[in-house]
Design a protein around this motif. Structure first.
Motif, short mmCIF file in Angstrom:
data_model
loop_
_atom_site.label_atom_id
_atom_site.label_comp_id
_atom_site.label_asym_id
_atom_site.label_seq_id
_atom_site.Cartn_x
_atom_site.Cartn_y
_atom_site.Cartn_z
N ASN A 128 35.76 17.12 27.93
CA ASN A 128 34.33 17.02 27.59
C ASN A 128 33.71 18.40 27.45
O ASN A 128 32.60 18.66 27.93
CB ASN A 128 33.58 16.22 28.68
N ALA A 144 36.50 20.20 22.64
CA ALA A 144 36.64 18.78 22.30
C ALA A 144 35.69 18.43 21.16
O ALA A 144 36.07 17.73 20.21
CB ALA A 144 36.35 17.92 23.53
N ASP A 178 34.50 20.49 18.86
CA ASP A 178 35.03 21.10 17.62
C ASP A 178 36.08 20.18 17.01
O ASP A 178 36.08 19.92 15.80
CB ASP A 178 35.69 22.46 17.90
P1 NAP Z 1 35.77 23.75 29.11
O1 NAP Z 1 34.39 24.04 28.68
O2 NAP Z 1 36.24 24.30 30.41
O3 NAP Z 1 35.93 22.15 29.15
C1 NAP Z 1 37.14 21.58 29.57
C2 NAP Z 1 36.93 20.07 29.76
O4 NAP Z 1 38.19 19.52 30.10
C3 NAP Z 1 35.98 19.71 30.88
O5 NAP Z 1 35.21 18.59 30.49
C4 NAP Z 1 36.94 19.32 32.02
O6 NAP Z 1 36.42 18.34 32.90
C5 NAP Z 1 38.06 18.70 31.25
N1 NAP Z 1 39.31 18.70 31.99
C6 NAP Z 1 39.91 19.75 32.62
N2 NAP Z 1 41.07 19.35 33.16
C7 NAP Z 1 41.20 18.04 32.87
C8 NAP Z 1 42.20 17.07 33.15
N3 NAP Z 1 43.30 17.41 33.84
N4 NAP Z 1 42.02 15.81 32.70
C9 NAP Z 1 40.92 15.48 32.00
N5 NAP Z 1 39.93 16.35 31.70
C10 NAP Z 1 40.09 17.62 32.13
O7 NAP Z 1 36.86 24.24 28.06
P2 NAP Z 1 36.86 24.31 26.47
O8 NAP Z 1 36.19 23.15 25.86
O9 NAP Z 1 38.29 24.60 26.16
O10 NAP Z 1 36.00 25.60 26.14
C11 NAP Z 1 36.39 26.90 26.61
C12 NAP Z 1 35.20 27.85 26.51
O11 NAP Z 1 34.92 28.13 25.15
C13 NAP Z 1 33.93 27.27 27.10
O12 NAP Z 1 33.21 28.29 27.72
C14 NAP Z 1 33.21 26.76 25.88
O13 NAP Z 1 31.82 26.61 26.03
C15 NAP Z 1 33.57 27.82 24.87
N6 NAP Z 1 33.42 27.31 23.50
C16 NAP Z 1 32.21 27.45 22.90
C17 NAP Z 1 32.00 26.94 21.63
C18 NAP Z 1 30.65 27.08 20.99
O14 NAP Z 1 29.76 27.63 21.60
N7 NAP Z 1 30.43 26.59 19.80
C19 NAP Z 1 33.03 26.29 20.96
C20 NAP Z 1 34.26 26.15 21.59
C21 NAP Z 1 34.44 26.68 22.88
P3 NAP Z 1 35.90 18.75 34.37
O15 NAP Z 1 34.56 19.33 34.16
O16 NAP Z 1 35.91 17.46 35.09
O17 NAP Z 1 36.89 19.75 34.92
#
Ligand code: NAP
Length: 436
Positions: A149, A153, A155
């Protein structure tokens, strides 16, 4: 004179170079290494192709690169072409800005089935990363599941849901666009192991889902906490949750004629990826409830069909031999960016994969303060001249920033109508364009 080597030419690397320039002006020389012949790391290969305004930040990095005391040293793989120990001999400070290019694993059975992809691979595929150009994800089934979430996700959902016309002006690579043209995906289930209040999706990105040509977002109203509880959220999160609430109220008339459903399934922890003949066919899920903010299983198990699963649960840094690694957090072991005197890390390699692109700027400035404490005026090390000798002895095909300009021009020249560029996806094609 201080000599600094930065490993990685993404945002963290460039902000560190900028900070070094601000700190020392002409009294510093910076070499920014990248294993690929093209700069900008996450900006080129991570940021979604339909978010061109975000990619515009690379103009700032270009300005840094064009100054006399910063060089781009592309197509050099640290660890293969030159070691960290060798760089430490040559430079006063070596800064790892290597990001977090690898997927975290769910650890559940079935992750190796065909049709299951980590987000690093899937995002790399549609963004033309040479390592993932051949991924060939199967979009011939009707059901896709996106696990996680966060913004990644979102994207992935957008890429699977958009029409060709909606990619106008983006730099999604042709191989992905062509494949998505034949997509049969009709339902995208987004699994969150916790609830709407715990999403890591930001409002702008979540809001886009409400304006797609052929996709309908669905949220079960029963999953939403009482509206008065939103008051306790920080303003950004409150906006995101308001958007989820809005998705429950989209009038039927506005939903009509849209062929793809995006279902948010909250309190849903994946337990196993199910398959037949080595290919994924579904996801086994356990319903959860929150206890002290954590998801705990309720014992209720159900299955959703899936011919494609993209796991978007975060990233981790690649360990490097002889550099202490913090396994738990998937980053280098460091204290405020210092791994040991002479060796530092910034950005996701320092903090783990959190925050926005801009978060890396203060990181870069902070690490330069540590370097200033440790290296003083510099130890008269050879820096780039020393590296150039090694490169010539080992006949490394170094790609310079001028070479990158040639690659850039060639990519712009071959862009399809309305696109800013058509990326080369093979390293050799990049090098050929640089040498042309
Ligand atoms: P993220 O923001 O850390 O989100 C990871 C998601 O995966 C969380 O909802 C987490 O849930 C879930 N998760 C983790 N382990 C899991 C598991 N074992 N089973 C099920 N769900 C699990 O990571 P991300 O989406 O890869 O983004 C990385 C960074 O890049 C973030 O800071 C993000 O904001 C940034 N980003 C920004 C943009 C933009 O601004 N347009 C675009 C892409 C990425 P829990 O909360 O329960 O752990």
């Amino acid at each position: 004179m201080r000599q600094i080597a930065i490993i990685g030419s993404g945002p963290a690397g460039y902000y560190t170079a900028e900070a070094a320039q601000k700190q020392w002006g002409d009294e510093v020389r910076v070499d920014i290494f990248d294993s690929l012949p093209v700069p900008y790391g996450l900006i080129r290969f991570g940021v979604a192709p339909d978010h061109q305004s975000i990619k515009g930040v690379s103009r700032r990095y270009e300005a840094t690169s064009l100054s006399n005391n910063v060089r781009f040293v592309g197509n050099v793989m640290v660890g293969r072409d030159v070691t960290i120990a060798e760089l430490q001999e040559l430079y006063d400070a070596v800064v790892l800005a290597t990001g977090a290019p690898h997927d975290k694993k769910t650890g559940i059975p079935g992750e190796d089935l065909r049709g299951v992809h980590g987000s690093a691979a899937f995002v790399g595929w549609y963004n033309g990363h040479p390592q993932f150009a051949e991924l060939d994800p199967d979009v011939s089934g009707q059901n896709a599941v996106v696990i996680g979430n966060g913004n990644v996700a979102l994207d992935v959902v957008r890429i699977l849901a958009k029409t060709r016309a909606e990619f106008h002006g983006s730099d999604i690579v042709n191989h992905a666009l062509d494949q998505l043209d034949h997509s049969q995906v009709r339902k995208i289930t987004v699994l969150g192991r916790r609830g709407p209040h715990q999403i890591a999706m930001t409002p702008k990105e979540l809001g886009e889902l409400g304006h797609l040509e052929r996709a309908n977002p669905h949220v079960d109203p029963a999953d939403l906490p009482p509206v008065e509880e939103d008051a306790a959220l920080d303003p950004g999160q409150r906006k995101s949750v308001a958007l989820l609430r809005g998705f429950t109220e989209i009038p039927a008339a506005d939903r009509e004629g849209k062929s793809i459903d995006v279902e948010f399934d909250f309190y849903a922890a994946p337990k196993a990826l199910l398959g037949a003949d080595g290919k994924v066919s579904g996801v086994e899920i356990e319903r959860t409830r929150l206890e002290g903010g954590k998801a705990v299983g309720t014992g209720e198990i159900y299955t959703v069909p899936a011919e494609l699963v993209v796991v978007c649960i975060g990233y981790q840094t690649s360990p490097i031999p002889d550099v202490p690694f913090d396994e738990k957090n998937g980053r280098f072991a460091n204290e405020e960016g210092r791994i040991r005197p002479g060796l530092y890390c910034v950005g996701w390699a320092r903090r783990g994969p959190t925050g926005t692109i801009g978060t890396n700027r203060p990181d870069g400035f902070a690490v330069i303060e540590k370097i200033a404490e440790d290296v003083g005026d510099g130890a008269a090390k050879p820096g780039g001249e020393g590296f150039d000798r090694i490169a010539s002895e080992r006949t490394l095909a170094v790609v310079t920033f001028d070479d990158w300009h040639k690659i850039d021009e060639a990519e712009v020249a071959r862009a399809r109508d309305g696109a800013p560029r058509e990326k080369f996806v093979a390293v050799q094609d990049m090098i050929d364009a640089a040498r042309s």
